[in-house]
Design an enzyme around this catalytic site. Structure first.
Site, PDB file in Angstrom:
ATOM      1  N   ASP A   1      -9.531  -6.776 -47.539  1.00 15.67           N
ATOM      2  CA  ASP A   1      -9.965  -6.115 -48.763  1.00 15.67           C
ATOM      3  C   ASP A   1      -8.826  -5.443 -49.508  1.00 15.67           C
ATOM      4  OD1 ASP A   1     -12.891  -6.441 -48.976  1.00 15.67           O
ATOM      5  OD2 ASP A   1     -12.838  -5.562 -46.968  1.00 15.67           O
TER       6      ASP A   1
ATOM      7  N   TYR B   1     -19.405 -18.978 -48.049  1.00 14.02           N
ATOM      8  CA  TYR B   1     -18.674 -18.037 -48.911  1.00 14.02           C
ATOM      9  C   TYR B   1     -17.399 -18.748 -49.361  1.00 14.02           C
ATOM     10  CZ  TYR B   1     -16.982 -13.424 -50.473  1.00 14.02           C
ATOM     11  OH  TYR B   1     -16.545 -12.356 -51.215  1.00 14.02           O
TER      12      TYR B   1
ATOM     13  N   GLU C   1     -25.027  -8.634 -50.331  1.00 14.81           N
ATOM     14  CA  GLU C   1     -23.964  -8.754 -49.340  1.00 14.81           C
ATOM     15  C   GLU C   1     -23.507  -7.319 -49.088  1.00 14.81           C
ATOM     16  OE1 GLU C   1     -23.213 -11.510 -47.914  1.00 14.81           O
ATOM     17  OE2 GLU C   1     -21.321 -11.113 -46.910  1.00 14.81           O
TER      18      GLU C   1
END
Lengths: 415, 271
Positions: free
Chosen positions: B61, B176, B50
């Site tokens: 993030d 995911y 990934e």
């Protein structure tokens, strides 16, 4: 989601999946509150008794007097907190309470939205944390101190360009984890749905009052409504009730910084291209790869490479148009209003005023211009003082570069 | 198109193993070292990759991966460098599933059809757009499929059954699965693993689940597989090892290889 949050080709809800439930819950609470008479009554009472609404509509006595143009100021600078931000923060704080949240977070640029959130946190007894770019913390110290006095914690953000954009990133990251207990008080009409809609509706009061006051004062609507645009909340607030008045020109004034050709500006609508940032499809300052580029403005509140999606749509449809005012022009207007009327505007607001003064010099007698005087300039005194003591800090700011903005040249008369 | 994920999951199922998928940001700390890093990850046993395209504003993030984005961009990594790295990796590892993690603006800037066509030409199998939730996903998924790229979607425990059905319908390759709130990071405690979401995904026929967010130790991998996931994705723990050894690339590559071997070993289920 009950609505798609689109404004033409712009808007939407571009957030990590993890945040979707928080936005769904907020949309539901907002739509319910819009129909809830008790909620609206409490908000109206707070706006009246705590914040000081309605704010006056003032016709300048000196600025533009020689041109015969009537320049009206909607005095949001007189609102408690020192800017229009308080209007919508009180609404969001009531929503947070309705949702049982115990903590508020917010981003702030100039610090005005942080101050408004801090006062709401104090008022409602909610723990309050404000994300603020480290660059803005340095240049807006008085507002940092105000927030701390009212019990809010100010968290300097060191990532990226260390300004408003990065403060929003940090607030979104916090919220992705904290939303069960925390409400994110986004400060402008940017962000994912429902924020652009919700913040517009909570700021609509500016234009609603101004339109009615204008009809009383002049017996007619203004020829143009002028407001500065960073994220765009004060502009949407004053535009909203004039959108259907086709004869009323709507002008948003962006930060042209050192000039649109300099690469150092915050003029997203004039120099940007469509993209996705902070939850919405909107106009953005970015490079060929799609990396967001840094903006620049003397006014921290206009130092943002994005803009509310509804402004992007209003520009695309042609209903509003967007112009630029440089740092130097804004600083000259800041001084002109202080000298001409005894009113010290925020540097953000001074951009709108500078454009109005330019227009006044070109317009025929009897033209009526309405400027949203969105905030007061106390927070900017330190910054302007430093520039006066040491003009070499920013040579582009020499007001003599634009003599048209000398208050005496635009007809200021002093008895 | 060859679905490299399907082939991988089939092979691992036959072996009674799960997939270990490391994540790094392309161009971190610079394009040349980045290629060495990814090679090392694969050679040490990564089942798939990934890879993130560096972005100026990675809101999904945490600090570790943000810092990787900053390093990559500061080193002058442009998208053309990232595409070149991907080309090289595809030539070197023809059967390896390669997923891309991007932010929406990188897609929008080039227009979705052009972006996905470039990704396909670079040998990318799947693209996950971190800030596009299911309800904005249909145009992205359609553009991806039209270009021969598998659209990957994120499922979280708070997704309604209707949303999970949509994920099953739109998503390809793998799903995911995020089992805790917040942003990416390895230091925020063990992932709150729970099996209910995996059961619900299976019930609606979603693509096989890879668990992400907070996967930093072999135990996390074992737990993920025990709950029925097809594998686990580990990002921040990988990037931390890059960060720790920035001044010593050979120590960096050794640490990364050791980490991947340890994590991969945890995917081998005792039968």
């Amino acid at each position: 989601m009950q609505q798609n949050g689109r404004f033409g080709a712009f808007g939407g809800m571009y957030v990590p999946q993890i945040l979707v439930p928080a936005l769904e819950q907020l949309e539901q609470a907002f739509l319910d509150a819009q129909r809830d008479a008790a909620f609206q009554e409490e908000l109206a009472a707070l706006l009246r008794d705590y914040a000081g609404r309605p704010t006056p509509l003032y016709r300048c006595r000196n600025l533009c007097a020689a041109t015969g143009v009537k320049l009206y100021l909607k005095r949001e600078d007189l609102l408690h907190g020192g800017a229009h931000k308080t209007n919508q923060v009180l609404g969001q704080a009531l929503l947070a309470r309705r949702l049982g949240k115990t903590r508020l977070i917010a981003e702030t640029g100039a610090g005005q939205h942080g101050v408004a959130t801090a006062l709401a946190g104090a008022l409602f007894g909610l723990q309050t944390q404000i994300y603020m770019g480290a660059k803005d913390v340095a240049r807006q110290q008085p507002n940092v101190f105000r927030m701390r006095l009212m019990g809010a914690e100010v968290i300097p953000v060191e990532s990226g360009s260390r300004s408003l954009k990065d403060a929003i990133n940090e607030a979104l990251r916090d919220w992705a984890q904290s939303f069960p207990t925390t409400h994110y008080v986004l400060g402008t009409v940017a962000g994912p749905h429902p924020y652009p809609l919700m913040v517009r509706e909570l700021q609509r009061v500016i234009g609603r009052e101004a339109r009615a006051q204008m009809l009383v004062a002049e017996g007619r609507l203004p020829d143009a409504v002028i407001a500065c645009v960073g994220g765009g909340s004060n502009a949407i607030g004053i535009f909203a009730d004039f959108l259907d008045d086709a004869a009323v020109e709507l002008v948003g004034v962006e930060a042209a910084g050192h000039g649109l050709d300099s690469g150092l500006h915050g003029a997203t609508l004039q120099a940007g291209v469509p993209g996705v940032l902070h939850g919405a499809r909107t106009m953005l300052l970015q490079d060929d790869d799609g990396q967001i580029t840094e903006s620049h403005s003397i006014a921290a509140g206009l130092d943002y490479p994005g803009v509310g999606p509804e402004h992007a749509a209003l520009q695309a449809s042609g209903r509003a148009r967007y112009v630029g005012i440089t740092d130097a022009q804004a600083l000259a207007a800041f001084r002109a209003l202080a000298r001409g009327e005894g009113i010290i505007p925020a540097l953000e607001t001074a951009h709108a005023l500078a454009y109005a003064l330019q227009r006044a010099a070109e317009e025929r007698q009897g033209t009526v211009l309405l400027v949203n005087l969105s905030g007061r300039g106390d927070k900017d005194l330190q910054q302007v003082m430093q520039l006066e003591l040491d003009p070499s800090l920013d040579p582009s700011l020499d007001p003599s570069l634009d003599p048209s903005l000398d208050p005496t040249a635009t007809g200021s008369s002093h008895d | 198109m060859t679905d490299r994920y399907a082939l991988l999951f089939e092979r691992l199922r036959a072996e009674g193993a799960g997939a270990f998928v490391p994540f790094t940001v392309l161009g971190d700390p610079d394009p040349a070292t980045s290629l060495e890093i990814v090679r090392t990850l694969v050679t040490a046993g990564a089942d798939a990759l990934e890879l993130g395209l560096p972005f100026s504003d990675p809101v999904a993030d945490g600090p570790t991966i943000q810092a990787a984005d900053v390093r990559a961009l500061a080193a002058g990594t442009r998208l053309r460098h990232a595409w070149a790295l991907l080309h090289a990796l595809r030539e070197e590892f023809p059967a390896l599933p390669i997923g891309l993690l991007v932010y929406a603006n990188l897609v929008e800037r080039h227009g979705a059809p052009a972006f996905y066509a470039t990704a396909a030409a670079a040998g990318v199998d799947s693209v996950l757009v971190a800030d596009v939730p299911t309800l904005e996903a249909p145009p992205y998924a359609a553009a991806a499929l039209a270009a021969g790229v598998l659209p990957v979607l994120i499922a979280t425990p708070s997704c309604s059954d209707a949303t999970l059905r949509e994920i099953a319908q739109l998503g390809r390759g793998y799903t995911y699965v995020v089992t805790r709130s917040g942003v990416t990071g390895a230091d925020t405690g063990a992932p709150a693993l729970e099996g209910a979401l995996l059961d619900r995904l299976r019930a609606v026929g979603a693509a096989p689940a890879l668990l992400g967010f907070g996967i930093a130790q072999p135990d996390h991998v074992r737990t993920a597989l025990a709950l029925g996931a097809a594998g686990a994705i580990s990002g921040s723990a990988v990037v931390q090892r890059i960060e720790r050894h920035l001044d010593d690339p050979s120590a960096m590559l050794q640490a990364l290889a050791a980490f991947v071997r340890e994590m991969k070993a945890a995917t081998l289920r005792p039968r």
